[in-house]
Design an enzyme around this catalytic site. Structure first.
Site, PDB file in Angstrom:
ATOM      1  N   GLY A  32       0.836  -1.195   0.000  1.00 44.80           N
ATOM      2  CA  GLY A  32       0.000   0.000   0.000  1.00 44.80           C
ATOM      3  C   GLY A  32       0.868   1.241   0.000  1.00 44.80           C
ATOM      4  O   GLY A  32       1.987   1.235   0.506  1.00 44.80           O
ATOM      5  N   GLN A  33       0.337   2.299  -0.605  1.00 46.70           N
ATOM      6  CA  GLN A  33       1.119   3.523  -0.695  1.00 46.70           C
ATOM      7  C   GLN A  33       0.204   4.726  -0.756  1.00 46.70           C
ATOM      8  O   GLN A  33      -0.788   4.726  -1.478  1.00 46.70           O
ATOM      9  CB  GLN A  33       2.033   3.486  -1.930  1.00 46.70           C
ATOM     10  CG  GLN A  33       3.045   4.599  -1.995  1.00 46.70           C
ATOM     11  CD  GLN A  33       4.122   4.332  -3.047  1.00 46.70           C
ATOM     12  OE1 GLN A  33       4.118   3.283  -3.696  1.00 46.70           O
ATOM     13  NE2 GLN A  33       5.028   5.263  -3.204  1.00 46.70           N
ATOM     14  N   GLY A  34       0.511   5.740   0.016  1.00 44.25           N
ATOM     15  CA  GLY A  34      -0.270   6.969   0.022  1.00 44.25           C
ATOM     16  C   GLY A  34       0.632   8.176   0.076  1.00 44.25           C
ATOM     17  O   GLY A  34       1.847   8.076  -0.107  1.00 44.25           O
ATOM     18  N   ALA A  35       0.042   9.332   0.340  1.00 44.97           N
ATOM     19  CA  ALA A  35       0.810  10.574   0.333  1.00 44.97           C
ATOM     20  C   ALA A  35       1.747  10.664   1.529  1.00 44.97           C
ATOM     21  O   ALA A  35       2.805  11.282   1.447  1.00 44.97           O
ATOM     22  CB  ALA A  35      -0.136  11.768   0.329  1.00 44.97           C
ATOM     23  N   SER A  36       1.371  10.048   2.656  1.00 44.38           N
ATOM     24  CA  SER A  36       2.155  10.231   3.874  1.00 44.38           C
ATOM     25  C   SER A  36       2.933   9.000   4.307  1.00 44.38           C
ATOM     26  O   SER A  36       3.742   9.078   5.231  1.00 44.38           O
ATOM     27  CB  SER A  36       1.241  10.662   5.024  1.00 44.38           C
ATOM     28  OG  SER A  36       0.308   9.638   5.309  1.00 44.38           O
ATOM     29  N   VAL A  39       3.429   1.201   2.959  1.00 49.32           N
ATOM     30  CA  VAL A  39       3.213   0.037   3.815  1.00 49.32           C
ATOM     31  C   VAL A  39       3.829  -1.204   3.174  1.00 49.32           C
ATOM     32  O   VAL A  39       3.626  -1.467   1.984  1.00 49.32           O
ATOM     33  CB  VAL A  39       1.708  -0.196   4.061  1.00 49.32           C
ATOM     34  CG1 VAL A  39       1.502  -1.366   5.013  1.00 49.32           C
ATOM     35  CG2 VAL A  39       1.074   1.061   4.623  1.00 49.32           C
ATOM     36  N   LYS A  53       4.255   0.238   8.467  1.00 53.82           N
ATOM     37  CA  LYS A  53       3.853   1.545   7.942  1.00 53.82           C
ATOM     38  C   LYS A  53       5.006   2.531   8.144  1.00 53.82           C
ATOM     39  O   LYS A  53       5.287   2.963   9.263  1.00 53.82           O
ATOM     40  CB  LYS A  53       2.596   2.036   8.664  1.00 53.82           C
ATOM     41  CG  LYS A  53       2.091   3.389   8.195  1.00 53.82           C
ATOM     42  CD  LYS A  53       0.783   3.738   8.902  1.00 53.82           C
ATOM     43  CE  LYS A  53       0.242   5.083   8.453  1.00 53.82           C
ATOM     44  NZ  LYS A  53      -1.055   5.398   9.091  1.00 53.82           N
ATOM     45  N   ASP A 153     -11.999   9.866  10.595  1.00 49.91           N
ATOM     46  CA  ASP A 153     -11.682   9.432   9.234  1.00 49.91           C
ATOM     47  C   ASP A 153     -12.207   8.023   8.975  1.00 49.91           C
ATOM     48  O   ASP A 153     -11.489   7.162   8.465  1.00 49.91           O
ATOM     49  CB  ASP A 153     -10.183   9.504   8.991  1.00 49.91           C
ATOM     50  CG  ASP A 153      -9.842   9.591   7.509  1.00 49.91           C
ATOM     51  OD1 ASP A 153     -10.703  10.051   6.726  1.00 49.91           O
ATOM     52  OD2 ASP A 153      -8.732   9.212   7.126  1.00 49.91           O
TER      53      ASP A 153
END
Length: 347
Positions: A32-36, A39, A53, A153
């Protein structure tokens, strides 16, 4: 209150061990990958299979560091519940910020929900069980903790599924912790994901348990219908549902991929429970405990014949009209990361 053994307390881990377990944060281990954050799937001798993470390098204003600290403090402080993703360990060495969570083999709910084959994976019974699990987690946060916690959230990206499709709520980077339920909330810039934000929170900037209820209601409607909170055409799922309710054809919202394999009374109850949770008037929304009771077969309060309009006065700064939100939960987001959706000054 959920009880746990002292040995379940998250451990401080060495960066060297984490690097070894992830093979130097090997890109092939990314799940998994996001802006912040990014993982990684890994195996630690004392923890078993885990999700690592790794937060991005702390930026100048320290926001990522704050998110890391909030998530760590919240999880270490009091959170132990079967429907919350469990923190196994943490590491803060140099400029590296890492949280290590239990590994959830079926990933996030949104990734499963929007698979073409989700009708085979997510039966109505499994969807209901998932919603009941999330509602149980939120009841615990709102009423069962020593300090009340508002998640801020709640969304399908942050709902993880284990091997048996049991739901666990994760990502506490935006959580607000209060010493007691009556503590005064301060107005801030709203944080979260568009499509899941309660209208009064957008305008007031003050999170409450009822803003979590609203977000949960959106998740209920999303799970029942298989429709995203805001689709590619800009249609908002809550508006669409209220329109179907007004036309007395709410059952038409049921996910067609289920191919009718559900009891219509149960499906309509789920949809109605979702609608009452997203009532524009926060005072008319149920508590999370009441919402869970409805999903279990309890009576749903009478809904208005059409979507009610509620006038809300903003307490945000005068220039708040310049604030914009970017939709998240796209294909690159990770359910483990603090979402990149936040209100910021437009360019």
């Amino acid at each position: 209150m959920y009880r746990f053994e002292e040995t379940d307390v998250p451990k401080k881990l060495r960066l060297a061990d984490i690097r070894l377990a992830t093979k130097g944060f090997d890109p092939n281990r990314i799940i998994g990958q996001g802006a912040s954050s990014v993982v990684y799937e890994a195996h630690l001798p004392d923890c078993g299979n885990v999700a690592v993470k790794r937060f991005s390098k702390v930026n100048q204003n320290g926001l990522l560091g704050n998110q890391f600290a909030t998530e760590l403090a919240t999880m270490v402080g009091c959170l132990r519940h079967k429907n919350l993703v469990q923190l196994q360990g943490w590491c803060c060495e140099g400029n590296e910020l890492v949280l290590v969570y239990e590994y959830m083999s079926n990933g996030s709910l949104d990734k499963i929900l929007y698979k073409r084959s989700s009708n085979r994976l997510l039966t109505f019974e499994k969807r209901l069980n998932i919603l009941l699990g999330v509602s149980s987690a939120l009841v615990y946060l709102h009423e069962g903790c020593e300090r009340q916690i508002i998640h801020r959230d709640v969304k399908t990206c942050n709902i993880m599924l284990d091997a048996d499709f049991n739901a666990k709520l994760g990502d506490f980077g935006l959580a607000e912790v209060y010493e007691h339920s009556a503590q005064k909330r301060d107005a801030t810039l709203p944080a979260g994901t568009m499509g899941y934000l309660a209208p009064e929170y957008v305008y007031s900037g003050i999170p409450t348990v009822k803003t979590d209820v609203y977000s949960f209601g959106v998740v209920v409607l999303e799970v029942a219908s298989g429709q995203r909170p805001v689709n590619e055409d800009g249609v908002v799922v809550t508006d669409w549902m209220w329109d179907l309710w007004e036309k007395k054809i709410l059952i038409a919202a049921a996910d067609p991929r289920l191919m009718g394999r559900y009891d219509k009374v149960d499906m309509e109850r789920m949809l109605m429970a979702g609608l009452i949770c997203v009532h524009p008037n926060h005072q008319l929304r149920p508590t999370m405990k009441e919402a869970g009771r409805m999903l279990r077969g309890g009576m749903v309060p009478e809904l208005p014949v059409r979507k009610p309009l509620v006038m809300i006065q903003s307490v945000l700064p005068e220039r708040s009209s310049e604030m914009v939100a970017r939709l998240s939960c796209d294909e690159s987001d990770t359910p483990w990361s603090t979402p990149r959706t936040h209100f910021s000054k437009g360019n």
